[in-house]
Design a protein around this motif. Structure first.
Motif, PDB file in Angstrom:
ATOM      1  N   ARG A 334     -30.889  -3.682 -50.506  1.00 47.71           N
ATOM      2  CA  ARG A 334     -29.918  -2.715 -51.019  1.00 47.71           C
ATOM      3  C   ARG A 334     -30.343  -2.289 -52.432  1.00 47.71           C
ATOM      4  O   ARG A 334     -30.787  -3.126 -53.227  1.00 47.71           O
ATOM      5  N   ILE A 335     -30.202  -1.013 -52.733  1.00 46.24           N
ATOM      6  CA  ILE A 335     -30.521  -0.480 -54.056  1.00 46.24           C
ATOM      7  C   ILE A 335     -29.288   0.233 -54.583  1.00 46.24           C
ATOM      8  O   ILE A 335     -28.857   1.245 -54.013  1.00 46.24           O
ATOM      9  N   ASN A 336     -28.713  -0.297 -55.658  1.00 46.04           N
ATOM     10  CA  ASN A 336     -27.544   0.290 -56.302  1.00 46.04           C
ATOM     11  C   ASN A 336     -28.032   1.159 -57.461  1.00 46.04           C
ATOM     12  O   ASN A 336     -28.600   0.649 -58.428  1.00 46.04           O
ATOM     13  N   VAL A 337     -27.817   2.466 -57.346  1.00 47.32           N
ATOM     14  CA  VAL A 337     -28.281   3.416 -58.354  1.00 47.32           C
ATOM     15  C   VAL A 337     -27.115   3.817 -59.249  1.00 47.32           C
ATOM     16  O   VAL A 337     -26.161   4.457 -58.800  1.00 47.32           O
ATOM     17  N   LYS A 338     -27.169   3.399 -60.521  1.00 42.72           N
ATOM     18  CA  LYS A 338     -26.185   3.803 -61.532  1.00 42.72           C
ATOM     19  C   LYS A 338     -24.750   3.447 -61.138  1.00 42.72           C
ATOM     20  O   LYS A 338     -23.803   4.075 -61.598  1.00 42.72           O
ATOM     21  N   GLU A 339     -24.589   2.456 -60.255  1.00 41.01           N
ATOM     22  CA  GLU A 339     -23.269   2.064 -59.764  1.00 41.01           C
ATOM     23  C   GLU A 339     -22.519   3.237 -59.128  1.00 41.01           C
ATOM     24  O   GLU A 339     -21.288   3.263 -59.110  1.00 41.01           O
ATOM     25  N   LEU A 340     -23.279   4.184 -58.586  1.00 44.67           N
ATOM     26  CA  LEU A 340     -22.679   5.338 -57.919  1.00 44.67           C
ATOM     27  C   LEU A 340     -23.106   5.443 -56.459  1.00 44.67           C
ATOM     28  O   LEU A 340     -22.371   5.981 -55.626  1.00 44.67           O
ATOM     29  N   ILE A 341     -24.306   4.968 -56.142  1.00 44.34           N
ATOM     30  CA  ILE A 341     -24.864   5.095 -54.796  1.00 44.34           C
ATOM     31  C   ILE A 341     -25.514   3.771 -54.408  1.00 44.34           C
ATOM     32  O   ILE A 341     -26.221   3.166 -55.211  1.00 44.34           O
ATOM     33  N   VAL A 342     -25.267   3.318 -53.198  1.00 41.35           N
ATOM     34  CA  VAL A 342     -25.968   2.163 -52.648  1.00 41.35           C
ATOM     35  C   VAL A 342     -26.782   2.623 -51.448  1.00 41.35           C
ATOM     36  O   VAL A 342     -26.229   3.150 -50.480  1.00 41.35           O
ATOM     37  N   PHE A 343     -28.089   2.423 -51.542  1.00 38.94           N
ATOM     38  CA  PHE A 343     -29.007   2.754 -50.446  1.00 38.94           C
ATOM     39  C   PHE A 343     -29.398   1.449 -49.762  1.00 38.94           C
ATOM     40  O   PHE A 343     -29.626   0.442 -50.435  1.00 38.94           O
ATOM     41  N   ARG A 344     -29.437   1.426 -48.418  1.00 37.77           N
ATOM     42  CA  ARG A 344     -29.723   0.160 -47.748  1.00 37.77           C
ATOM     43  C   ARG A 344     -30.663   0.301 -46.566  1.00 37.77           C
ATOM     44  O   ARG A 344     -30.684   1.314 -45.864  1.00 37.77           O
ATOM     45  N   ILE A 345     -31.469  -0.750 -46.385  1.00 32.41           N
ATOM     46  CA  ILE A 345     -32.303  -0.944 -45.200  1.00 32.41           C
ATOM     47  C   ILE A 345     -31.976  -2.324 -44.660  1.00 32.41           C
ATOM     48  O   ILE A 345     -32.151  -3.323 -45.362  1.00 32.41           O
ATOM     49  N   ASP A 346     -31.464  -2.407 -43.443  1.00 33.80           N
ATOM     50  CA  ASP A 346     -31.123  -3.683 -42.824  1.00 33.80           C
ATOM     51  C   ASP A 346     -31.971  -3.896 -41.579  1.00 33.80           C
ATOM     52  O   ASP A 346     -32.168  -2.960 -40.782  1.00 33.80           O
ATOM     53  N   VAL A 347     -32.460  -5.107 -41.416  1.00 33.81           N
ATOM     54  CA  VAL A 347     -33.179  -5.504 -40.203  1.00 33.81           C
ATOM     55  C   VAL A 347     -32.363  -6.615 -39.552  1.00 33.81           C
ATOM     56  O   VAL A 347     -32.175  -7.690 -40.138  1.00 33.81           O
ATOM     57  N   GLY A 348     -31.841  -6.357 -38.359  1.00 32.89           N
ATOM     58  CA  GLY A 348     -30.975  -7.306 -37.680  1.00 32.89           C
ATOM     59  C   GLY A 348     -31.612  -7.877 -36.432  1.00 32.89           C
ATOM     60  O   GLY A 348     -32.387  -7.200 -35.742  1.00 32.89           O
ATOM     61  N   TYR A 365     -32.182  -0.428 -39.568  1.00 35.07           N
ATOM     62  CA  TYR A 365     -31.220   0.619 -39.927  1.00 35.07           C
ATOM     63  C   TYR A 365     -31.501   1.090 -41.354  1.00 35.07           C
ATOM     64  O   TYR A 365     -31.710   0.277 -42.261  1.00 35.07           O
ATOM     65  N   VAL A 366     -31.500   2.403 -41.546  1.00 36.17           N
ATOM     66  CA  VAL A 366     -31.676   3.019 -42.859  1.00 36.17           C
ATOM     67  C   VAL A 366     -30.439   3.862 -43.129  1.00 36.17           C
ATOM     68  O   VAL A 366     -30.186   4.853 -42.433  1.00 36.17           O
TER      69      VAL A 366
END
Length: 372
Positions: A334-348, A365-366
């Motif tokens: 997970r990448i939290n950008v400026k506490e405004l956006i969270v981008f995530r890549i999950d492998v389940g 999942y992206v």
């Protein structure tokens, strides 16, 4: 393959675009673009002033998924928060394994479990501040579903409710109490929401189906001082009565986000894996910040996130069938950008029920946002 491009401007604004390239044995080569823009709220009274995100995505296997979504907390300084989403999906190989908890996957995937699906849907919500952290919740969802089963397929053979497609619309009312410290990337606090809903011809629906949904979320920062290791917990129960169309039986109602299998619930199983009357989920994540660089004048937090999802699924006519818990797990970035956006890549990873026994499978999942 993922290419990440950030375009950031201003102290209280963030935007990014993600060109997507993927390959799936069913969907084949996929390509598209996802983008999100957020205008922050310097006062801190709201998570942000406005958020808009959109996706264009299609594959060479004739899968299309486009959407446009917005969220406007505290519109014009008022007590109202309006959200909406328009989505178009076309899927030439949508899966149908059967209705109920006993729906094993065949050894080979082909037209025996596929059908052609086309969906146009609108989701909307209105939240009204009441007192403190409490809000009144109003919901309205409508979708027009086209269903075209392949000859000799399982769907054509079983012909469940909704085989001819149709319009499914429901309205709901509920209550939200959110005492977390940060809606975008919470580290402390609790949140609860509960709602009742009704699909009915008066609302534009071809079916009459009542339902209820309730969720509880909790966040605990396990680390004192710099760095974070947040234990995040999510519990949800969703119940429904009546003859709901099969194409909606894998989806949670209310504010419950997602579908049984796929990117939100039971990550590691295929999307729309089980179609049931009732579902109960418990999700656990450990969101550990491992790097906090500043990129293009934007502070970011990079997190490694091991997760476990569990679920109990059942039907009203046979609530004791398949009494085991479904369990999946995996690792996310997970990448939290400026506490405004969270981008995530999950492998389940999950062990799926097949005609030859339970077998493991992996899904990637992206997306944007934490799953809860």
């Amino acid at each position: 393959m993922l290419l990440l491009s950030l375009a950031l401007a201003g102290e209280d604004r963030a935007a990014y675009a993600v060109p997507l390239v993927s390959y799936d044995s069913n969907l084949l080569l996929g390509y598209g673009l996802y983008g999100q823009a957020v205008i922050g709220d310097p006062s801190g009274d709201r998570p942000y002033k406005a958020s808009v995100d959109a996706q264009f995505y299609r594959t060479t296997g004739d899968y299309v998924n486009h959407f446009l979504r917005f969220d406007l907390p505290g519109m014009g300084g008022s007590r109202f928060r309006l959200g909406g989403e328009a989505r178009f999906v076309r899927w030439a190989q949508a899966p149908f394994y059967g209705v109920g908890t006993s729906a094993p996957r065949p050894p080979t995937i082909g037209q025996q479990i596929w059908y052609q699906q086309q969906r146009l849907m609108w989701r909307s919500s209105l939240r009204i501040e009441l007192f403190g952290d409490a809000e009144l919740l109003l919901l309205y969802n409508i979708r027009n579903e086209q269903v075209d089963p392949y000859a000799n397929s399982l769907l054509a053979e079983q012909r469940p409710e909704g085989i001819d497609g149709g319009r499914y619309a429901w309205a709901g009312v509920g209550f939200v109490w959110d005492a977390t410290d940060n809606e975008i990337d919470p580290s402390e606090g609790h949140a609860v929401d509960a709602s009742v809903r009704l699909a009915h011809p008066w609302l534009g629906s071809d079916w009459t189906v009542p339902g209820v949904n309730a969720r509880w979320r909790s966040y605990t920062d396990l680390v004192e001082g710099p760095g974070r290791a947040v234990l995040a917990t999510h519990v949800m129960v969703d119940l429904r009565w009546g003859d709901e169309p099969f194409f909606n039986q894998a989806y949670a109602g209310g504010m419950g986000r997602g579908v049984v299998g796929g990117r939100w619930l039971l990550k590691g199983l295929a999307e729309e894996r089980y179609r049931v009357d009732n579902m109960a989920f418990a999700n656990l994540e450990l969101r550990t910040t491992v790097w906090s660089p500043t990129l293009r004048n934007a502070p970011t937090d990079w997190m490694l996130v091991p997760f476990v999802d569990t679920a109990r699924l059942w039907m009203w006519e046979d609530p004791t069938a398949t009494p085991w818990l479904h369990v999946t797990g995996g690792l996310g970035l997970r990448i939290n950008v400026k506490e405004l956006i969270v981008f995530r890549i999950d492998v389940g990873y999950g062990r799926d029920e097949t005609e030859e026994g339970r077998k493991g499978q992996v899904q990637t999942y992206v997306l944007s946002e934490h799953p809860f």
